[in-house]
Design a protein around this motif. Structure first.
Motif, PDB file in Angstrom:
ATOM      1  N   GLU A  16      51.181  13.530 -15.467  1.00  0.00           N
ATOM      2  CA  GLU A  16      50.468  13.044 -16.642  1.00  0.00           C
ATOM      3  C   GLU A  16      49.333  13.993 -17.038  1.00  0.00           C
ATOM      4  OE1 GLU A  16      50.982  10.206 -18.623  1.00  0.00           O
ATOM      5  OE2 GLU A  16      52.892  10.197 -17.576  1.00  0.00           O
ATOM      6  N   LEU A  17      48.556  14.436 -16.058  1.00  0.00           N
ATOM      7  CA  LEU A  17      47.429  15.319 -16.372  1.00  0.00           C
ATOM      8  C   LEU A  17      47.903  16.690 -16.860  1.00  0.00           C
ATOM      9  CD1 LEU A  17      44.300  14.760 -16.086  1.00  0.00           C
ATOM     10  CD2 LEU A  17      45.808  13.058 -15.084  1.00  0.00           C
ATOM     11  N   ASP A  18      49.116  17.079 -16.470  1.00  0.00           N
ATOM     12  CA  ASP A  18      49.670  18.350 -16.924  1.00  0.00           C
ATOM     13  C   ASP A  18      50.417  18.230 -18.245  1.00  0.00           C
ATOM     14  OD1 ASP A  18      48.713  19.877 -14.836  1.00  0.00           O
ATOM     15  OD2 ASP A  18      50.478  19.572 -13.576  1.00  0.00           O
ATOM     16  N   SER A  19      50.542  17.009 -18.766  1.00  0.00           N
ATOM     17  CA  SER A  19      51.336  16.803 -19.971  1.00  0.00           C
ATOM     18  C   SER A  19      50.585  17.268 -21.212  1.00  0.00           C
ATOM     19  CB  SER A  19      51.705  15.324 -20.127  1.00  0.00           C
ATOM     20  OG  SER A  19      50.584  14.578 -20.566  1.00  0.00           O
ATOM     21  N   PRO A  20      51.309  17.626 -22.298  1.00  0.00           N
ATOM     22  CA  PRO A  20      50.665  18.041 -23.547  1.00  0.00           C
ATOM     23  C   PRO A  20      49.801  16.946 -24.164  1.00  0.00           C
ATOM     24  CG  PRO A  20      52.994  18.647 -23.539  1.00  0.00           C
ATOM     25  CD  PRO A  20      52.777  17.746 -22.360  1.00  0.00           C
ATOM     26  N   ASP A  26      42.169  19.441 -30.639  1.00  0.00           N
ATOM     27  CA  ASP A  26      41.761  20.620 -31.398  1.00  0.00           C
ATOM     28  C   ASP A  26      42.928  21.581 -31.545  1.00  0.00           C
ATOM     29  OD1 ASP A  26      41.999  21.545 -28.819  1.00  0.00           O
ATOM     30  OD2 ASP A  26      40.132  22.688 -28.834  1.00  0.00           O
ATOM     31  N   CYS A  27      42.722  22.674 -32.263  1.00  0.00           N
ATOM     32  CA  CYS A  27      43.826  23.600 -32.525  1.00  0.00           C
ATOM     33  C   CYS A  27      44.318  24.295 -31.271  1.00  0.00           C
ATOM     34  CB  CYS A  27      43.409  24.626 -33.580  1.00  0.00           C
ATOM     35  SG  CYS A  27      41.978  25.624 -33.118  1.00  0.00           S
ATOM     36  N   GLU A  28      43.469  24.385 -30.246  1.00  0.00           N
ATOM     37  CA  GLU A  28      43.867  25.044 -29.005  1.00  0.00           C
ATOM     38  C   GLU A  28      44.530  24.092 -28.017  1.00  0.00           C
ATOM     39  OE1 GLU A  28      40.972  27.979 -27.418  1.00  0.00           O
ATOM     40  OE2 GLU A  28      39.677  27.229 -28.998  1.00  0.00           O
ATOM     41  N   ARG A  29      44.526  22.793 -28.338  1.00  0.00           N
ATOM     42  CA  ARG A  29      45.121  21.764 -27.466  1.00  0.00           C
ATOM     43  C   ARG A  29      44.508  21.817 -26.067  1.00  0.00           C
ATOM     44  NH1 ARG A  29      47.349  18.101 -30.480  1.00  0.00           N
ATOM     45  NH2 ARG A  29      48.963  17.561 -28.977  1.00  0.00           N
ATOM     46  N   LEU A  30      43.204  21.925 -26.014  1.00  0.00           N
ATOM     47  CA  LEU A  30      42.508  21.989 -24.736  1.00  0.00           C
ATOM     48  C   LEU A  30      42.530  20.626 -24.054  1.00  0.00           C
ATOM     49  CD1 LEU A  30      39.456  24.115 -25.910  1.00  0.00           C
ATOM     50  CD2 LEU A  30      41.385  24.899 -24.518  1.00  0.00           C
ATOM     51  N   PRO A  31      42.555  20.576 -22.721  1.00  0.00           N
ATOM     52  CA  PRO A  31      42.679  19.290 -22.020  1.00  0.00           C
ATOM     53  C   PRO A  31      41.455  18.396 -22.196  1.00  0.00           C
ATOM     54  CG  PRO A  31      42.283  21.059 -20.457  1.00  0.00           C
ATOM     55  CD  PRO A  31      42.537  21.708 -21.775  1.00  0.00           C
ATOM     56  N   ALA A  32      41.709  17.095 -22.251  1.00  0.00           N
ATOM     57  CA  ALA A  32      40.622  16.113 -22.311  1.00  0.00           C
ATOM     58  C   ALA A  32      40.075  15.831 -20.917  1.00  0.00           C
ATOM     59  CB  ALA A  32      41.116  14.822 -22.957  1.00  0.00           C
ATOM     60  N   TYR A 119      44.287   7.956 -22.050  1.00  0.00           N
ATOM     61  CA  TYR A 119      44.026   7.016 -20.952  1.00  0.00           C
ATOM     62  C   TYR A 119      44.816   5.719 -21.127  1.00  0.00           C
ATOM     63  CZ  TYR A 119      41.463   3.019 -19.063  1.00  0.00           C
ATOM     64  OH  TYR A 119      41.137   1.822 -18.484  1.00  0.00           O
ATOM     65  N   ILE A 120      44.822   5.163 -22.345  1.00  0.00           N
ATOM     66  CA  ILE A 120      45.568   3.933 -22.606  1.00  0.00           C
ATOM     67  C   ILE A 120      47.066   4.189 -22.442  1.00  0.00           C
ATOM     68  CG2 ILE A 120      46.200   2.240 -24.371  1.00  0.00           C
ATOM     69  CD1 ILE A 120      43.410   1.794 -23.283  1.00  0.00           C
ATOM     70  N   SER A 121      47.548   5.304 -22.949  1.00  0.00           N
ATOM     71  CA  SER A 121      48.959   5.648 -22.807  1.00  0.00           C
ATOM     72  C   SER A 121      49.331   5.825 -21.338  1.00  0.00           C
ATOM     73  CB  SER A 121      49.250   6.939 -23.591  1.00  0.00           C
ATOM     74  OG  SER A 121      50.583   7.346 -23.431  1.00  0.00           O
ATOM     75  N   LEU A 122      48.452   6.463 -20.573  1.00  0.00           N
ATOM     76  CA  LEU A 122      48.690   6.661 -19.139  1.00  0.00           C
ATOM     77  C   LEU A 122      48.814   5.313 -18.434  1.00  0.00           C
ATOM     78  CD1 LEU A 122      46.950   9.149 -16.772  1.00  0.00           C
ATOM     79  CD2 LEU A 122      46.883   6.734 -16.221  1.00  0.00           C
ATOM     80  N   GLY A 123      47.895   4.387 -18.728  1.00  0.00           N
ATOM     81  CA  GLY A 123      47.929   3.082 -18.069  1.00  0.00           C
ATOM     82  C   GLY A 123      49.191   2.308 -18.372  1.00  0.00           C
ATOM     83  N   ARG A 124      49.644   2.364 -19.615  1.00  0.00           N
ATOM     84  CA  ARG A 124      50.868   1.652 -19.986  1.00  0.00           C
ATOM     85  C   ARG A 124      52.090   2.286 -19.332  1.00  0.00           C
ATOM     86  NH1 ARG A 124      48.849   0.780 -26.210  1.00  0.00           N
ATOM     87  NH2 ARG A 124      47.877  -1.269 -25.870  1.00  0.00           N
ATOM     88  N   ARG A 125      52.098   3.611 -19.260  1.00  0.00           N
ATOM     89  CA  ARG A 125      53.226   4.267 -18.572  1.00  0.00           C
ATOM     90  C   ARG A 125      53.197   3.974 -17.081  1.00  0.00           C
ATOM     91  NH1 ARG A 125      52.404   8.398 -22.435  1.00  0.00           N
ATOM     92  NH2 ARG A 125      51.158   9.675 -21.040  1.00  0.00           N
ATOM     93  N   LEU A 126      51.997   3.784 -16.544  1.00  0.00           N
ATOM     94  CA  LEU A 126      51.888   3.441 -15.128  1.00  0.00           C
ATOM     95  C   LEU A 126      52.448   2.049 -14.865  1.00  0.00           C
ATOM     96  CD1 LEU A 126      50.921   4.510 -12.405  1.00  0.00           C
ATOM     97  CD2 LEU A 126      48.634   3.657 -12.929  1.00  0.00           C
ATOM     98  N   GLU A 127      52.212   1.116 -15.785  1.00  0.00           N
ATOM     99  CA  GLU A 127      52.857  -0.201 -15.670  1.00  0.00           C
ATOM    100  C   GLU A 127      54.371  -0.035 -15.612  1.00  0.00           C
ATOM    101  OE1 GLU A 127      50.271  -3.811 -17.658  1.00  0.00           O
ATOM    102  OE2 GLU A 127      51.596  -2.661 -18.965  1.00  0.00           O
ATOM    103  N   ASN A 128      54.925   0.798 -16.501  1.00  0.00           N
ATOM    104  CA  ASN A 128      56.381   1.032 -16.517  1.00  0.00           C
ATOM    105  C   ASN A 128      56.848   1.717 -15.245  1.00  0.00           C
ATOM    106  OD1 ASN A 128      56.625  -0.094 -19.073  1.00  0.00           O
ATOM    107  ND2 ASN A 128      56.326   1.857 -20.115  1.00  0.00           N
TER     108      ASN A 128
END
Length: 292
Positions: A16-20, A26-32, A119-128
């Motif tokens: 998940e942390l390595d995902s796009p 931003d234009c560089e798609r830097l990690p959050a 973060y919300i997307s990660l939590g929902r995927r973790l439920e799955n």
């Protein structure tokens, strides 16, 4: 089984942390978010009842929250685990916010906006993730009808499920003067939790007090976050949530609107302080994607 499940959970967070999707938009798609640490608390840990007794708003225990979503489940509290995580801000985001004095950096705001979506997307995927393994799980922030904020006479704002308190229960950190959770990777982070219908070994709480990692509470030292707060919401007495909220929803929102997006974020008290990226007085641990 437990060691295998732990390994799969670690793999999940690593992917998940390595995902796009983990970017600030931003234009560089830097990690959050950068890295992660994980911890566990037992669903029947007495500390959750202590949290409830301390609050003046209705609060869930892990079992109550779990049964709200799975009313027919036969699981008892001791068969549940609260799995918690901390996602720290990147060094670049912290650095830009550290240079600010009266308003947060644009990058901090983008990290809050896009990082929260991730973060919300990660939590929902973790439920799955758990559902695919036949394990019932509840990501609290994915159920806004059940998990809500309340006005509190004691704390001004409170929730019936606190991510920070869950992480405290799971051995991941203690609270500072500004109410932020000071973890081994600091307090500039987003923390989260999920209640699962499986038993994982609890992480030891290597502290005896809810403020143990904060030098101000522990030794009367530091207090640098007080001068970092542009709203005057911090003092030796603690955190004035009303002043903080007014600044966040006022000046900060207008600042980010002028830059083309809408979010309430500040984080000045989380940066340019000794607890920004570590427990004060300790080295930043070489922990990378592992259970404590």
């Amino acid at each position: 089984m437990y060691s295998e499940l732990k390994s799969e959970i670690l793999d999940f967070f690593s992917r998940e942390l390595d995902s796009p999707e983990n970017n600030i938009g931003d234009c560089e798609r830097l990690p959050a978010w950068d890295n992660f640490i994980l911890g566990c608390a037992s669903g029947d840990d007495p500390i959750f009842e202590e949290f409830r007794r301390d609050a003046d708003v209705p609060c869930y225990t892990p079992w109550e929250l779990f049964r709200t979503i799975y009313p027919s489940s036969g699981a008892c509290a001791g068969e549940l685990t609260v799995l918690c995580w901390v996602l720290p801000q990147t060094a670049a985001t912290r650095g830009e916010n550290s240079a600010c004095r009266s308003l947060p950096s644009e990058r901090w705001g983008r990290a809050k906006l896009e990082g929260e979506r991730f973060y919300i997307s990660l939590g929902r995927r973790l439920e799955n993730f758990f559902a695919e393994r036949g394990i019932e799980a509840v990501f609290p922030m994915g159920h806004p009808a059940e998990v809500r904020r309340f006005r509190s006479e004691k704390y001004y704002i409170a929730s019936n499920w606190s991510e920070r308190h869950a992480c405290y229960a799971a051995g991941l950190g203690t609270f500072g003067l500004c109410d932020g959770l000071i973890t081994p990777l600091g307090k500039a982070h987003r923390c989260g939790s999920i209640v699962i219908g499986a038993q994982l070994p609890p992480t030891p709480r290597e502290y005896a007090d809810i403020h143990e990692y904060c030098p101000w509470f522990a030794k009367g030292l530091c207090g640098l976050c007080i001068s970092r707060c542009p709203a005057g919401a911090l003092s030796r007495e603690g955190h004035d949530k009303k002043k903080c909220e007014s600044f966040l929803h006022g000046e900060c929102v207008e600042f980010f609107k002028d830059r083309g997006f809408q979010v309430y974020a500040c984080g000045l008290c989380q940066t340019k302080v000794p607890c920004e990226d570590r427990i004060p007085g300790r080295g930043r641990p070489e922990l990378y994607r592992c259970f404590l």
